[in-house]
Design an enzyme around this catalytic site. Structure first.
Site, PDB file in Angstrom:
ATOM      1  N   HIS A  45       4.863  -5.626  -4.814  1.00 59.99           N
ATOM      2  CA  HIS A  45       4.820  -5.888  -3.372  1.00 59.99           C
ATOM      3  C   HIS A  45       4.434  -7.352  -3.098  1.00 59.99           C
ATOM      4  O   HIS A  45       5.080  -8.038  -2.306  1.00 59.99           O
ATOM      5  CB  HIS A  45       3.819  -4.921  -2.722  1.00 59.99           C
ATOM      6  CG  HIS A  45       3.609  -5.118  -1.261  1.00 59.99           C
ATOM      7  ND1 HIS A  45       3.913  -4.156  -0.320  1.00 59.99           N
ATOM      8  CD2 HIS A  45       3.102  -6.165  -0.554  1.00 59.99           C
ATOM      9  CE1 HIS A  45       3.620  -4.622   0.889  1.00 59.99           C
ATOM     10  NE2 HIS A  45       3.116  -5.826   0.777  1.00 59.99           N
ATOM     11  N   GLU A  46       3.378  -7.823  -3.778  1.00 58.55           N
ATOM     12  CA  GLU A  46       2.885  -9.177  -3.491  1.00 58.55           C
ATOM     13  C   GLU A  46       3.838 -10.245  -4.027  1.00 58.55           C
ATOM     14  O   GLU A  46       4.044 -11.271  -3.381  1.00 58.55           O
ATOM     15  CB  GLU A  46       1.477  -9.375  -4.068  1.00 58.55           C
ATOM     16  CG  GLU A  46       0.416  -8.417  -3.519  1.00 58.55           C
ATOM     17  CD  GLU A  46       0.380  -8.328  -1.996  1.00 58.55           C
ATOM     18  OE1 GLU A  46       0.719  -9.316  -1.321  1.00 58.55           O
ATOM     19  OE2 GLU A  46       0.029  -7.252  -1.482  1.00 58.55           O
ATOM     20  N   CYS A  61       1.360  -2.797   4.457  1.00 57.64           N
ATOM     21  CA  CYS A  61       1.211  -4.244   4.303  1.00 57.64           C
ATOM     22  C   CYS A  61       0.324  -4.758   5.425  1.00 57.64           C
ATOM     23  O   CYS A  61       0.490  -4.332   6.572  1.00 57.64           O
ATOM     24  CB  CYS A  61       2.594  -4.894   4.373  1.00 57.64           C
ATOM     25  SG  CYS A  61       2.570  -6.688   4.281  1.00 57.64           S
ATOM     26  N   LEU A  62      -0.603  -5.660   5.117  1.00 58.41           N
ATOM     27  CA  LEU A  62      -1.497  -6.178   6.152  1.00 58.41           C
ATOM     28  C   LEU A  62      -0.737  -6.927   7.250  1.00 58.41           C
ATOM     29  O   LEU A  62      -1.244  -7.070   8.358  1.00 58.41           O
ATOM     30  CB  LEU A  62      -2.563  -7.094   5.528  1.00 58.41           C
ATOM     31  CG  LEU A  62      -3.612  -6.393   4.649  1.00 58.41           C
ATOM     32  CD1 LEU A  62      -4.556  -7.409   4.039  1.00 58.41           C
ATOM     33  CD2 LEU A  62      -4.376  -5.337   5.437  1.00 58.41           C
ATOM     34  N   HIS A  83       6.622 -10.871  -1.695  1.00 59.28           N
ATOM     35  CA  HIS A  83       6.269 -11.738  -0.561  1.00 59.28           C
ATOM     36  C   HIS A  83       6.596 -13.204  -0.850  1.00 59.28           C
ATOM     37  O   HIS A  83       6.961 -13.956   0.056  1.00 59.28           O
ATOM     38  CB  HIS A  83       4.768 -11.635  -0.255  1.00 59.28           C
ATOM     39  CG  HIS A  83       4.396 -10.545   0.705  1.00 59.28           C
ATOM     40  ND1 HIS A  83       4.914 -10.468   1.977  1.00 59.28           N
ATOM     41  CD2 HIS A  83       3.520  -9.516   0.591  1.00 59.28           C
ATOM     42  CE1 HIS A  83       4.380  -9.416   2.604  1.00 59.28           C
ATOM     43  NE2 HIS A  83       3.538  -8.818   1.781  1.00 59.28           N
ATOM     44  N   GLY A  92      -4.043  -6.120  -1.416  1.00 57.47           N
ATOM     45  CA  GLY A  92      -3.328  -7.297  -1.898  1.00 57.47           C
ATOM     46  C   GLY A  92      -2.963  -8.214  -0.753  1.00 57.47           C
ATOM     47  O   GLY A  92      -2.842  -7.768   0.397  1.00 57.47           O
ATOM     48  N   GLN A 133       1.064 -14.837   3.787  1.00 61.54           N
ATOM     49  CA  GLN A 133       0.503 -13.986   4.843  1.00 61.54           C
ATOM     50  C   GLN A 133      -0.637 -14.654   5.604  1.00 61.54           C
ATOM     51  O   GLN A 133      -1.054 -14.170   6.652  1.00 61.54           O
ATOM     52  CB  GLN A 133       0.013 -12.646   4.261  1.00 61.54           C
ATOM     53  CG  GLN A 133       1.149 -11.783   3.746  1.00 61.54           C
ATOM     54  CD  GLN A 133       0.620 -10.466   3.219  1.00 61.54           C
ATOM     55  OE1 GLN A 133       0.248 -10.373   2.066  1.00 61.54           O
ATOM     56  NE2 GLN A 133       0.559  -9.458   4.071  1.00 61.54           N
TER      57      GLN A 133
END
Ligand code: NI
Length: 172
Positions: A130-131, A88-89, A134, A46, A51
């Site tokens: 999670h997304e 997380c990226l 953000h 995701g 990000q």
């Protein structure tokens, strides 16, 4: 399509609230395409627009069952709970134990502005939460009850994942 530069832990952008997407144009399409390419290149499941440095409410998710694009997503309903590891990226190499709902229903627009609903359980429910976090400047470490040690293997999620996407014209 192009790989975009990532925003990493410590960058104040990750704490900002993203703005609603109002223009469903070619530029949005390019952003979503680039976000997907950037996510796949890093084997993520995701990615939120913030990000890659764009403060707009847009998300791409692919937990291995196909790409889902979510524009202006909102959580309609949650149920149950799951406790598992999450990364997380924007936090490379870091994992934490995070409790999330076990099932989540989200309303969102696609790249053309059409509303739809998606219901996910297990990993998809986790990715949706999670997304969407953000987009409001919330990161997974805010929820983590503990972070894993660098050499600790994250526990595998053994539950089956289900996704259900439906068109919703009433959702406005
Ligand atoms: Ni993330």
């Amino acid at each position: 399509m192009a790989i975009r530069n990532m925003v990493y832990e410590g960058d104040p952008l990750l704490r900002k609230t993203s703005r609603e997407v109002t223009a469903f144009d070619e530029r949005l399409g390019t952003l979503l395409d680039d976000m997907a390419e950037t996510m796949y290149q890093q084997s993520g499941v995701g990615l939120a627009a913030v990000q890659v440095g764009v403060l707009r409410r847009a998300v791409v998710i692919d937990i291995g069952e196909g790409k889902i694009e979510l524009v202006n997503p909102m959580i309609l309903e949650t149920s149950g709970s799951q406790v598992g590891s999450e990364g997380c990226l924007s936090f490379p190499g870091q994992f934490g134990i995070v409790e999330r709902p076990d099932a989540v229903t989200v309303k969102a627009q696609n790249r053309k502005g059409e509303w739809f609903e998606v219901t996910g359980t297990a990993l998809l429910a986790r990715a949706l939460c999670h997304e969407i976090d953000h987009l409001d400047g919330i990161v997974f470490t805010d929820h983590a009850t503990r972070m894993l040690e660098p050499n600790e293997n994250p526990p595998k999620n053994k539950r089956r994942v289900t996704a259900h996407v439906k068109k919703s014209k009433a959702a406005e």
